[in-house]
Design a protein around this motif. Sequence first.
Motif, mmCIF file in Angstrom:
data_model
loop_
_atom_site.group_PDB
_atom_site.id
_atom_site.type_symbol
_atom_site.label_atom_id
_atom_site.label_comp_id
_atom_site.label_asym_id
_atom_site.label_seq_id
_atom_site.Cartn_x
_atom_site.Cartn_y
_atom_site.Cartn_z
ATOM 1 N N ASN A 268 -49.864 162.152 22.482
ATOM 2 C CA ASN A 268 -50.083 161.910 21.058
ATOM 3 C C ASN A 268 -50.709 160.529 20.878
ATOM 4 O OD1 ASN A 268 -48.969 164.376 20.142
ATOM 5 N ND2 ASN A 268 -46.881 163.536 20.292
ATOM 6 N N VAL A 269 -51.779 160.467 20.091
ATOM 7 C CA VAL A 269 -52.514 159.223 19.892
ATOM 8 C C VAL A 269 -52.576 158.923 18.398
ATOM 9 C CG1 VAL A 269 -54.672 157.990 20.266
ATOM 10 C CG2 VAL A 269 -53.914 159.698 21.932
ATOM 11 N N THR A 270 -52.216 157.704 18.025
ATOM 12 C CA THR A 270 -52.350 157.264 16.639
ATOM 13 C C THR A 270 -53.774 156.802 16.405
ATOM 14 O OG1 THR A 270 -50.026 156.584 16.561
ATOM 15 C CG2 THR A 270 -51.495 155.687 14.887
ATOM 16 N N THR A 271 -54.491 157.471 15.513
ATOM 17 C CA THR A 271 -55.897 157.190 15.243
ATOM 18 C C THR A 271 -56.088 156.949 13.746
ATOM 19 O OG1 THR A 271 -56.656 159.439 14.721
ATOM 20 C CG2 THR A 271 -56.408 158.861 17.069
ATOM 21 N N THR A 275 -52.105 160.861 13.469
ATOM 22 C CA THR A 275 -51.590 161.068 14.826
ATOM 23 C C THR A 275 -52.082 162.419 15.333
ATOM 24 O OG1 THR A 275 -49.622 159.745 14.364
ATOM 25 C CG2 THR A 275 -49.529 161.236 16.251
#
Length: 339
Positions: A268-271, A275
Amino acid sequence: MAEKNYYDILGVKKDATDSDIKKKYRKLVRQYHPDVSDDPDADNKIAEINNAYETLRDKDKRSEYDAMLDNPFAAQGGARGFGGFGGQSAGGAQGGFRWEDIKDQFGEGEAFGGGGFRFDDIFSAFGRGARGSAGQSAGGQSGFDQFGGGFSQDSKGQDQHAEINVDLASVYSGDDYSIKLNVPVRQANGSVSYDNKTLKIKIPKGITDGKQIRLAGQGAAGIGGGKNGDLFLKVTITHADNIRLEGANVYQTVNITPWEAALGEKINVTTPAGTLGVTIPSNSKSGSNLRLKGKGIPAKQAGDLYLTLNIVNPEVTTDEAKQAYEQLKQAFANTSINR
């Protein structure tokens, strides 16, 4: 002592090049900007400097201003020349050359403070408004009288340019910003005063870095019945250090572990787009990009989000970790790499 003209204010010679004028302007604005200067008169000085630059940077305005300086007593036969402005000299004679009159006719400059925005050309040069904006009358005629060289009574005020910092998250969603500034208001006697005003600005969803927002009527005061100029805010998008922008495309560096890169895992990547669950392809290399279509800035044509993979090796701080690396070394003993 004679009043300073625009060239004196900027500290340049009358034959100075455009480049010399811009260079000296930037230096003076940095020196006297109220955010950094301890000079108690910084606000007035920065307004004076900006006003001089607004005239001298424009070829046509500079030519007209030079003609006025060369012939300050041009008014003949009732015509209003460059120098007269209908005023009186110190001795009471008509047609006297007064600096105050020149400032009134060319418009007062003003330093815009607060709200996260700055004067144009302090940190970067960017486009100005429509040419001649300070010299257009309500009827579309030039602010200078075509016969006598004087000013018409209803000239539109100069457009002003400034910069506003907008967070990247606001660009994705659209947002309201409030800024405080001094709005120039021309009084019935021709003088200019300033009213403190808070303006609410709508940041358009999907606006990209460097675009401008136009605030009609919030520029320099007009002359006579002329309309105020406009205020153009250049948008500078602020973001985290691991992000860079190319138009509507967003590039974000993402740290991953060696095993995530080798084995391929979902993370999971916070962009800026929220997320997101992302699958790392097996055998990924550091520096490779994962493209997420349409997840960039939501402009008219939405950009893409590129996740740039950065493999980070964990530090060896325990015996167990050291043993794990020894086992990894043994497992890949026959692997050769280019050095």
